[in-house]
Design a protein around this motif. Structure first.
Motif: not given
Length: 265
Positions: A110-130
């Motif tokens: 919720s802050t201005d700083r975001v861990p980009w690799l973890k964010f990207w991991a969630f993007l991949c997870a939303s596309a892959a499923g498991t």
């Protein structure tokens, strides 16, 4: 009777054919699959499914995920970036603000700083499923000439497994330990995936490791993100990809990977 072709002007090349062939060639060169025909069939089946789902505004494609990753891949570290950096990378990869907001909510950022690799991991997870399918997707996107960094995969796997309360802790520990014991720290993608599947399936046989899902509605917008099982789905549906986690099928690859480790040590 079909019309005969007499000149180049009669040949009409579909507008998206060059891009499709370019990405297919990149896939083959990166992954170096032992069975090109079988891997190609799987590749185009997965691509067709992604296209169908993308047309409904639901799933991110490999091209979008790779474009987002490449915006930060050259950074000196994998630390946090600003929210504006995330927005700019998402815009360049044609990822909607609704999808971005849902992933931010899922990660609790919720802050201005975001861990980009973890964010990207969630993007991949939303596309892959498991969980396992996400690791496979990451390897497909990041792998180079059929090889990938073991510490990188360990980081992605550990983070995602840690976010899911239903993933068996023993199975997670087994995978992490196996990855940490590998030398050198770069290995064949296929063998590495089979090792992960073998270690992940070999523990907690009574657990529900490959049937749950992450629900976060990324891409639909305006829905609360929530953990639910151990697959990752930001749309409240079953994961798009699945893999056979049978340890019996994974043993040969496990042995091959360990032999490679011994030879290169």
């Amino acid at each position: 009777m079909a019309e005969s072709l007499f000149s180049a002007e009669q040949i009409k090349i579909p507008a998206d054919l060059p891009e499709i062939l370019k990405n297919y060639a990149k896939f083959v060169i990166k992954q170096q699959p032992p069975d090109i025909l079988a891997s190609s069939a799987e590749y185009f089946a997965r691509l067709a499914k992604q296209r169908t789902q993308a047309n409904g505004g639901k799933r991110l494609s490999n091209m979008q995920l790779e474009a987002f990753y490449n915006m930060f891949a050259s950074a000196a570290d994998r630390g946090s970036v600003t929210r504006k950096d995330i927005d700019d990378a998402a815009a360049s990869a044609n990822i909607s603000q609704a999808q971005i907001q849902d992933i931010l909510t899922l990660g609790g950022w919720s802050t201005d700083r975001v861990p980009w690799l973890k964010f990207w991991a969630f993007l991949c997870a939303s596309a892959a499923g498991t969980l396992i399918a996400t690791v496979e997707l990451v390897c497909e996107i990041i792998g180079d000439n059929g090889r990938i960094s073991v510490p990188f995969i360990e980081e992605i796997f550990s983070f995602l497994a840690g976010q899911d309360r239903s993933v068996d802790a023993i199975a997670t520990a087994n995978v992490v330990r196996a990855l940490q014991n590998l030398t050198p720290k770069e290995h064949n993608v296929t063998a590495l995936l089979e090792l992960i599947k073998s270690e992940f399936s070999g523990a907690g046989s009574g657990s529900n490791q490959d049937s749950g899902e992450y629900a976060g509605d990324a891409g639909s917008g305006g829905h609360e993100a929530a953990h639910h099982g151990d697959s990752y789905d930001a749309h409240g549906q079953d994961g798009a990809a699945s893999m056979d986690d049978s340890p019996a099928q994974a043993e040969p690859a496990h042995d091959a990977l360990m032999e490679e480790t011994d030879e290169q040590a």
